[in-house]
Design a protein around this motif. Structure first.
Motif: not given
Length: 69
Positions: A31-36, A42-47
Motif C-alpha cells: 500500500q505504501q509503495k502504491s501510494e508513493d 502525479r508529480e511527473q504529470q505536473e512536470k
C-alpha cells in the motif's frame, strides 16, 4: 501423546500467526509503495504539463520571430 499434539498445535498456531504478521506487513508495504508511485506519477504529470506549456510558449515565440523575417 497429548503433549506431542499440544506442541504440534502450538507450533502450527505460531507458524500461522507469523504468516499472518508477514502478510499484514507485506500488504502495508505494498500500500505504501502504491501510494508513493501514485504521488510520483502525479508529480511527473505536473512536470509534463509544465514542459508542454513551455514548449507551446517557445513555439509561439518562434512563429512570431519567423513571421517578422
Amino acid at each position: 501423546m497429548d503433549k506431542n499434539i499440544g506442541e504440534q498445535l502450538n507450533k502450527a498456531y505460531e507458524a500461522y500467526r507469523q504468516a499472518c504478521m508477514d502478510r499484514d506487513h507485506a500488504v502495508k508495504e505494498l500500500q505504501q509503495k502504491s501510494e508513493d508511485y501514485v504521488q510520483q506519477i502525479r508529480e511527473q504529470q505536473e512536470k509534463i504539463k509544465l514542459q508542454n506549456s513551455i514548449i507551446a510558449k517557445l513555439k509561439s515565440q518562434l512563429a512570431a520571430l519567423n513571421a517578422n523575417r
